[in-house]
Enzyme design. Structure first.
Site, PDB file in Angstrom:
ATOM      1  NE  ARG A   1      52.213   7.625  -1.584  1.00 11.90           N
ATOM      2  CZ  ARG A   1      52.788   8.482  -2.546  1.00 11.90           C
ATOM      3  NH1 ARG A   1      53.124   9.905  -2.390  1.00 11.90           N
ATOM      4  NH2 ARG A   1      53.442   8.193  -3.502  1.00 11.90           N
TER       5      ARG A   1
ATOM      6  CB  SER B   1      56.334   8.376  -2.612  1.00 12.38           C
ATOM      7  OG  SER B   1      57.164   8.744  -3.623  1.00 12.38           O
ATOM      8  CG  HIS B   2      57.681  12.517  -1.908  1.00 18.21           C
ATOM      9  ND1 HIS B   2      56.640  11.633  -2.519  1.00 18.21           N
ATOM     10  CD2 HIS B   2      56.985  13.585  -1.448  1.00 18.21           C
ATOM     11  CE1 HIS B   2      55.627  12.506  -2.786  1.00 18.21           C
ATOM     12  NE2 HIS B   2      55.722  13.641  -1.744  1.00 18.21           N
TER      13      HIS B   2
ATOM     14  CE  LYS C   1      54.694   5.096  -4.930  1.00 21.07           C
ATOM     15  NZ  LYS C   1      55.747   5.697  -5.712  1.00 21.07           N
TER      16      LYS C   1
ATOM     17  CG  ASP D   1      61.424   8.978  -4.221  1.00 22.63           C
ATOM     18  OD1 ASP D   1      62.170   8.417  -4.903  1.00 22.63           O
ATOM     19  OD2 ASP D   1      60.178   9.371  -4.193  1.00 22.63           O
TER      20      ASP D   1
ATOM     21  CG  ASP E   1      59.084   5.128  -4.333  1.00 25.63           C
ATOM     22  OD1 ASP E   1      59.283   6.345  -4.080  1.00 25.63           O
ATOM     23  OD2 ASP E   1      58.075   4.815  -4.917  1.00 25.63           O
TER      24      ASP E   1
ATOM     25  CG  ASP F   1      59.117   6.880  -7.623  1.00 24.23           C
ATOM     26  OD1 ASP F   1      59.409   7.640  -6.708  1.00 24.23           O
ATOM     27  OD2 ASP F   1      57.835   6.407  -7.768  1.00 24.23           O
ATOM     28  NE  ARG F   2      57.900  12.249  -5.773  1.00 30.71           N
ATOM     29  CZ  ARG F   2      57.247  13.141  -5.409  1.00 30.71           C
ATOM     30  NH1 ARG F   2      57.823  14.222  -5.131  1.00 30.71           N
ATOM     31  NH2 ARG F   2      56.141  12.977  -5.374  1.00 30.71           N
TER      32      ARG F   2
ATOM     33  CD  GLU G   1      55.126  19.227 -10.358  1.00 34.62           C
ATOM     34  OE1 GLU G   1      55.760  19.937  -9.572  1.00 34.62           O
ATOM     35  OE2 GLU G   1      54.210  18.346 -10.432  1.00 34.62           O
TER      36      GLU G   1
ATOM     37  CE  LYS H   1      57.451   9.917  -9.359  1.00 35.58           C
ATOM     38  NZ  LYS H   1      56.371   9.414  -9.314  1.00 35.58           N
TER      39      LYS H   1
HETATM   40  C1  G16 Z   1      53.293  10.339  -7.252  1.00 34.89           C
HETATM   41  C2  G16 Z   1      52.894  10.091  -8.707  1.00 34.89           C
HETATM   42  C3  G16 Z   1      53.441  11.482  -9.656  1.00 34.89           C
HETATM   43  C4  G16 Z   1      52.804  12.838  -9.095  1.00 34.89           C
HETATM   44  C5  G16 Z   1      53.389  12.940  -7.555  1.00 34.89           C
HETATM   45  C6  G16 Z   1      52.639  14.285  -6.888  1.00 34.89           C
HETATM   46  O1  G16 Z   1      54.606  10.445  -7.124  1.00 34.89           O
HETATM   47  O2  G16 Z   1      53.430   8.905  -9.135  1.00 34.89           O
HETATM   48  O3  G16 Z   1      52.857  11.331 -10.406  1.00 34.89           O
HETATM   49  O4  G16 Z   1      53.331  13.879  -9.747  1.00 34.89           O
HETATM   50  O5  G16 Z   1      52.813  11.927  -6.681  1.00 34.89           O
HETATM   51  O6  G16 Z   1      51.222  14.098  -7.084  1.00 34.89           O
HETATM   52  P1  G16 Z   1      50.333  15.041  -6.083  1.00 34.89           P
HETATM   53  O7  G16 Z   1      50.621  16.421  -6.828  1.00 34.89           O
HETATM   54  O8  G16 Z   1      48.765  14.605  -6.511  1.00 34.89           O
HETATM   55  O9  G16 Z   1      50.608  15.021  -4.744  1.00 34.89           O
HETATM   56  P2  G16 Z   1      55.343   9.629  -5.890  1.00 34.89           P
HETATM   57  O10 G16 Z   1      56.984   9.626  -6.032  1.00 34.89           O
HETATM   58  O11 G16 Z   1      54.764  10.404  -4.731  1.00 34.89           O
HETATM   59  O12 G16 Z   1      54.640   8.231  -5.998  1.00 34.89           O
END
Ligand code: G16
Length: 544
Positions: free
Chosen positions: A22, A113-114, A126, A278, A280, A282-283, A365, A377
């Site tokens: 990212r 992602s978000h 990803k 979010d 993509d 997954d959240r 979380e 997810k």
């Molecule tokens: C990603 C990971 C998650 C993680 C999150 C936050 O989510 O897939 O498992 O909990 O990032 O990670 P960090 O605390 O290291 O920022 P996503 O939805 O951003 O792909």
């Protein structure tokens, strides 16, 4: 089709973080930046010749360009077949679904992602493996190593591939199948959930919901599943058209970025149920009328009620949560007589447990919940799970959660983020804590006593790989817990995350505001680590 081999020199900053690579769009837009990374990914694919890949993205700015680059590079590198989402769109869970259903060798999701989008926002790549899940650490490290030694990349000289309609195309020898991004995913959801019961709920005049797609990828999925298949009234899905800049807001389903949805759910015309996903897909965030469901509670609640959902009626093999996630899930597991695994942050760590059949449900979380149905997810899945529960229990969200607390106790929980802080100061803060772990054990701070202090490390029970330095944990004598960790998904400076948790077994004390219930603990976390002084911040930038 002519294949060009283009000389390049490595970029030093292509180590994937918690979830892929990212960076700012400007970083990805540098000459050869994306190409270097994609070539590195293709180079470490175990069987690249004739491989099948799944490709899509969340529609953010740069998606259009990047998807054509990936297609042309895949063709030039001997990939046999690529399934690509129509319009270049695929949610992360739908990518996982397609990889599994088509026994593909892996997938690529173009998403940060978000994180915010647009020309000044973020972009990301990803990488998924053949099980449909995020590439495990050994693969991401191999990609990184390759990216540091790369001298050239291969790309086909060809016209852009039309992606606006489903159907077949070819790039040289490589077959391209433009697929409906929603169809197979929606069919999977129909197999897992009681669609008749959910449709009954959504069509009844006594129930209203709002789903906020945040102008991101879940718009088309939610419109098809919630409005078309389940018959929710038109307008149930808001912000359902994916936009390259997500309408200017970070597509992050929490109370800060999904404020409009939160305001609606706490307003005079509040519906019964609210949810958002979010960038993509997954959240997820779950809301009841004037009620926020913390993600840690959400996964615990889904586990406790899984017997009400057709896809999970047979029972749960086990469950898992990331270490900083509250221990609410552990209590449910104990009651169910199943094991609860504690993994490092990052969905990739659930992959082996799911593949080995050790767990059925898992969550984090950070607004992520999922199950063995995929290896990512899955935001909309969580929303449908909740709808299935609401249909089966005929109670409001708040009542269901409060009843859960009465049975299992409440884990007051919050995460305080200090975003965009000076990386060296953040690193030093965690290093100093690590160095003080011995002194912290048994230390007293006013009324609080630190019972145990450690730096979380994990040994995967399946492949026995270990991950250390995964977060500093302080366990207090009264059962509360503080965790400090640096994020692996930010693109600007460093982000310190402080996770606060306090258990309350007494029902008469379970109705406080989480921030109030955790205020003392937040002060203690600051006192012990010296956050404000060291990072020069008076308060966290985001509280979830
Ligand atoms: C990603 C990971 C998650 C993680 C999150 C936050 O989510 O897939 O498992 O909990 O990032 O990670 P960090 O605390 O290291 O920022 P996503 O939805 O951003 O792909």
């Amino acid at each position: 089709m002519r294949i060009r081999e283009i000389e390049t020199t490595p970029y030093e900053d292509q180590r994937p973080g918690t979830s892929g690579l990212r960076k700012r769009v400007a970083t990805f837009a540098q000459p050869r930046y994306l190409e270097n990374f994609i070539q590195s990914v293709l180079d470490v694919l175990p069987e690249r010749d004739g491989a099948t890949l799944v490709l899509g993205g969340d529609g953010r700015y740069h998606n259009d360009h990047a998807i054509q680059v990936v297609l042309k590079m895949a063709a030039a590198n001997g990939v046999g077949r690529v399934l690509v989402g129509r319009g270049g769109l695929l949610s992360t869970p739908a990518t996982s679904c397609l990889i599994r259903r088509h026994s593909a060798d892996g997938g690529i999701v173009l998403s940060a992602s978000h994180n915010p989008g647009g020309p000044h926002g973020d972009f990301g790549v990803k990488v998924n493996g053949p099980n449909g899940g995020p590439a495990p650490e050994r693969l991401t490290e191999a990609i990184y190593a390759r990216s540091r030694a790369i001298t050239s990349y291969r790309i086909a000289e060809a016209q852009d591939v039309a992606l606006d309609r489903t159907g077949e195309a070819r790039l040289g020898k490589m077959a391209i199948e433009v697929v409906d991004p929603v169809a197979e995913y929606a069919a999977l959801m129909e197999r897992l959930f009681d669609f008749d019961a959910i449709a009954g709920l959504l069509r009844s005049t006594s129930f209203r919901m709002r789903f906020d797609a945040m102008h991101a990828v879940t718009g088309p999925y939610a419109l098809e599943i919630l409005e078309r298949r389940l018959g929710a009234p038109p307008g149930t899905v808001v912000n359902g058209t994916p936009l390259p800049d997500f309408g200017g807001e970070a597509p992050d389903p929490n109370r800060v970025h999904a404020r409009a949805l939160v305001a609606h759910l706490y307003g005079p015309q509040a519906p019964d149920f609210g949810a958002a996903c979010d960038g993509d897909g997954d959240r997820n965030m779950i809301l009841g009328r004037c009620f926020f469901v913390s993600p840690s509670d959400s996964v615990a609640l889904l586990a406790a009620n899984a017997h009400l959902v057709p896809g999970y009626r047979a029972g749960l093999a086990g469950v898992a949560r990331s270490m900083p996630t509250s221990r609410a899930l552990d209590r449910v597991a104990e009651r169910l007589g199943i094991r609860c695994y504690e993994t490092p942050t990052g969905w990739k760590h659930f992959g082996n447990l799911l593949d080995a059949g050790l767990i059925t449900l898992c969550g984090e979380e950070s607004f992520g919940t999922g199950s063995s149905h995929l290896r990512e997810k899955d935001g909309l899945w969580a929303v449908l799970f909740w709808l299935n529960l609401l249909a089966a229990r005929c109670e409001p969200v708040a009542q269901i959660v409060r009843a859960h607390w009465r049975t299992f106790g409440r884990h007051y929980y919050s995460r305080h983020d200090y975003e965009g802080v000076e990386p060296q100061a953040a690193r030093r803060l965690t290093e100093d804590l690590r160095a003080r772990l011995g002194d912290l054990r048994g230390a007293r701070f006013g009324e609080d006593v630190v019972r145990e202090a450690d730096d979380f490390s994990y040994t995967d029970p399946v492949d026995h790989t270990t991950a250390s330095g995964q977060g500093i944990r302080l366990f207090l004598a009264d059962g509360a817990r503080v965790v400090y960790r640096l994020s692996g998904t930010g693109t600007e400076g460093a982000t310190l995350r402080v996770y606060l948790e306090r258990f309350e077994p007494e029902p008469s004390r379970q109705d406080a505001d989480a921030q109030e219930a955790l205020a003392d603990l937040a002060r203690l976390a600051d006192e012990i680590a010296g956050i404000r002084a060291r990072l020069g911040r008076e308060a966290p930038s985001v509280v979830t």
